[in-house]
Write an enzyme that holds these catalytic residues in place. Sequence first.
Site, mmCIF file in Angstrom:
data_model
loop_
_atom_site.group_PDB
_atom_site.id
_atom_site.type_symbol
_atom_site.label_atom_id
_atom_site.label_comp_id
_atom_site.label_asym_id
_atom_site.label_seq_id
_atom_site.Cartn_x
_atom_site.Cartn_y
_atom_site.Cartn_z
ATOM 1 N N ARG A 155 5.049 11.084 -2.245
ATOM 2 C CA ARG A 155 4.737 10.808 -0.833
ATOM 3 C C ARG A 155 6.006 10.892 0.010
ATOM 4 O O ARG A 155 6.921 10.091 -0.161
ATOM 5 C CB ARG A 155 4.143 9.402 -0.718
ATOM 6 C CG ARG A 155 3.919 8.954 0.702
ATOM 7 C CD ARG A 155 3.474 7.500 0.746
ATOM 8 N NE ARG A 155 3.397 7.059 2.125
ATOM 9 C CZ ARG A 155 3.799 5.881 2.554
ATOM 10 N NH1 ARG A 155 4.300 5.011 1.704
ATOM 11 N NH2 ARG A 155 3.693 5.570 3.809
ATOM 12 N N ARG B 151 12.784 4.330 12.574
ATOM 13 C CA ARG B 151 11.524 5.070 12.495
ATOM 14 C C ARG B 151 10.678 4.828 13.728
ATOM 15 O O ARG B 151 11.173 4.372 14.746
ATOM 16 C CB ARG B 151 10.807 4.671 11.199
ATOM 17 C CG ARG B 151 11.708 4.978 9.991
ATOM 18 C CD ARG B 151 11.037 5.016 8.687
ATOM 19 N NE ARG B 151 9.832 5.835 8.710
ATOM 20 C CZ ARG B 151 8.837 5.640 7.872
ATOM 21 N NH1 ARG B 151 8.900 4.679 6.964
ATOM 22 N NH2 ARG B 151 7.762 6.407 7.921
ATOM 23 N N TYR C 3 11.058 8.480 1.651
ATOM 24 C CA TYR C 3 10.987 7.428 0.633
ATOM 25 C C TYR C 3 11.724 7.743 -0.662
ATOM 26 O O TYR C 3 11.769 6.902 -1.555
ATOM 27 C CB TYR C 3 9.518 7.113 0.321
ATOM 28 C CG TYR C 3 8.771 6.631 1.543
ATOM 29 C CD1 TYR C 3 9.049 5.394 2.100
ATOM 30 C CD2 TYR C 3 7.809 7.427 2.153
ATOM 31 C CE1 TYR C 3 8.379 4.953 3.231
ATOM 32 C CE2 TYR C 3 7.139 6.999 3.282
ATOM 33 C CZ TYR C 3 7.421 5.765 3.822
ATOM 34 O OH TYR C 3 6.765 5.336 4.936
ATOM 35 N N ARG D 67 6.932 0.491 13.687
ATOM 36 C CA ARG D 67 7.508 -0.021 12.443
ATOM 37 C C ARG D 67 8.670 -0.993 12.692
ATOM 38 O O ARG D 67 9.187 -1.589 11.771
ATOM 39 C CB ARG D 67 7.989 1.123 11.564
ATOM 40 C CG ARG D 67 6.879 2.007 11.062
ATOM 41 C CD ARG D 67 7.411 3.038 10.089
ATOM 42 N NE ARG D 67 6.471 4.114 9.896
ATOM 43 C CZ ARG D 67 5.460 4.107 9.046
ATOM 44 N NH1 ARG D 67 5.255 3.045 8.290
ATOM 45 N NH2 ARG D 67 4.660 5.151 8.934
ATOM 46 N N HIS E 158 12.601 -2.759 2.158
ATOM 47 C CA HIS E 158 11.989 -1.481 2.549
ATOM 48 C C HIS E 158 12.900 -0.356 2.079
ATOM 49 O O HIS E 158 14.128 -0.456 2.175
ATOM 50 C CB HIS E 158 11.815 -1.389 4.061
ATOM 51 C CG HIS E 158 10.931 -2.460 4.596
ATOM 52 N ND1 HIS E 158 9.568 -2.419 4.481
ATOM 53 C CD2 HIS E 158 11.226 -3.623 5.217
ATOM 54 C CE1 HIS E 158 9.055 -3.509 5.021
ATOM 55 N NE2 HIS E 158 10.044 -4.258 5.470
ATOM 56 N N ALA F 215 3.118 -0.837 4.882
ATOM 57 C CA ALA F 215 2.577 -0.878 6.244
ATOM 58 C C ALA F 215 2.077 -2.270 6.630
ATOM 59 O O ALA F 215 2.035 -2.593 7.817
ATOM 60 C CB ALA F 215 1.450 0.141 6.386
ATOM 61 N N PRO G 263 0.801 -1.222 0.000
ATOM 62 C CA PRO G 263 0.000 0.000 0.000
ATOM 63 C C PRO G 263 0.836 1.275 0.000
ATOM 64 O O PRO G 263 1.896 1.340 0.598
ATOM 65 C CB PRO G 263 -0.821 -0.104 1.287
ATOM 66 C CG PRO G 263 -0.083 -1.065 2.152
ATOM 67 C CD PRO G 263 0.609 -2.010 1.217
ATOM 68 N N ASN G 264 0.316 2.239 -0.726
ATOM 69 C CA ASN G 264 0.846 3.601 -0.836
ATOM 70 C C ASN G 264 2.121 3.702 -1.672
ATOM 71 O O ASN G 264 2.599 4.807 -1.925
ATOM 72 C CB ASN G 264 1.063 4.235 0.548
ATOM 73 C CG ASN G 264 -0.224 4.320 1.327
ATOM 74 O OD1 ASN G 264 -1.233 4.780 0.808
ATOM 75 N ND2 ASN G 264 -0.210 3.858 2.566
ATOM 76 N N GLU H 179 12.327 -9.684 1.860
ATOM 77 C CA GLU H 179 11.575 -8.491 2.276
ATOM 78 C C GLU H 179 12.468 -7.268 2.094
ATOM 79 O O GLU H 179 13.630 -7.282 2.511
ATOM 80 C CB GLU H 179 11.187 -8.663 3.742
ATOM 81 C CG GLU H 179 10.538 -7.464 4.384
ATOM 82 C CD GLU H 179 10.320 -7.650 5.882
ATOM 83 O OE1 GLU H 179 9.916 -6.670 6.514
ATOM 84 O OE2 GLU H 179 10.581 -8.751 6.427
ATOM 85 N N ASN I 122 7.918 -5.669 -0.854
ATOM 86 C CA ASN I 122 7.860 -4.523 0.033
ATOM 87 C C ASN I 122 6.389 -4.421 0.411
ATOM 88 O O ASN I 122 5.584 -3.891 -0.348
ATOM 89 C CB ASN I 122 8.339 -3.247 -0.651
ATOM 90 C CG ASN I 122 8.284 -2.047 0.270
ATOM 91 O OD1 ASN I 122 7.668 -2.087 1.335
ATOM 92 N ND2 ASN I 122 8.914 -0.960 -0.150
#
Length: 157
Positions: free
Chosen positions: A25, A114, A30, A118, A107, A84, A17-18, A105, A81
């Site tokens: 964003r 963070r 990011y 998270r 990120h 969230a 998501p996002n 995985e 990735n």
Amino acid sequence: MENSQPSVLSILVLHGPNLNLLGQREPGIYGSLTLDAINNLLAATAETLKVKIIPLQSNHEGVLVDAIHQALGEHHGILINAGAYTHTSVAIRDAIAAVNLPTVEVHLSNIYRREEFRHHSYLAPIVVGQISGFGAQSYLLGLQALVNHLQVTSSQK
């Protein structure tokens, strides 16, 4: 993908998501690259590694779970990735565990630098490895690591 190993490894690349908003964003966290730009970098790296990638982005947990299920018999590994969902989704964790495909995985940001929430990944205990904090390079490093893992495990069979 029966028992015979095809000549070209196929990797499912999942963006959660996002991530469709990359480039606009929170660029301080990011980066400024768009998702299309990251997919283009992945495609170039995949070509160099002589593997095939199939990218998919979804903001919907069920779509990601379905894609993971469909990867069985279609792909050799998964680069994910989960955004969230990394910190919230037992469903994605269980789907990865169920198909038992080697998964890495990734990120963009260092999730451990963070917010406290998270710092926990539901995926980390079941994936081959995790790469975070290197921006778009996290994806490329993750793809290289996954391909290397698949090649090494394939040669040991």
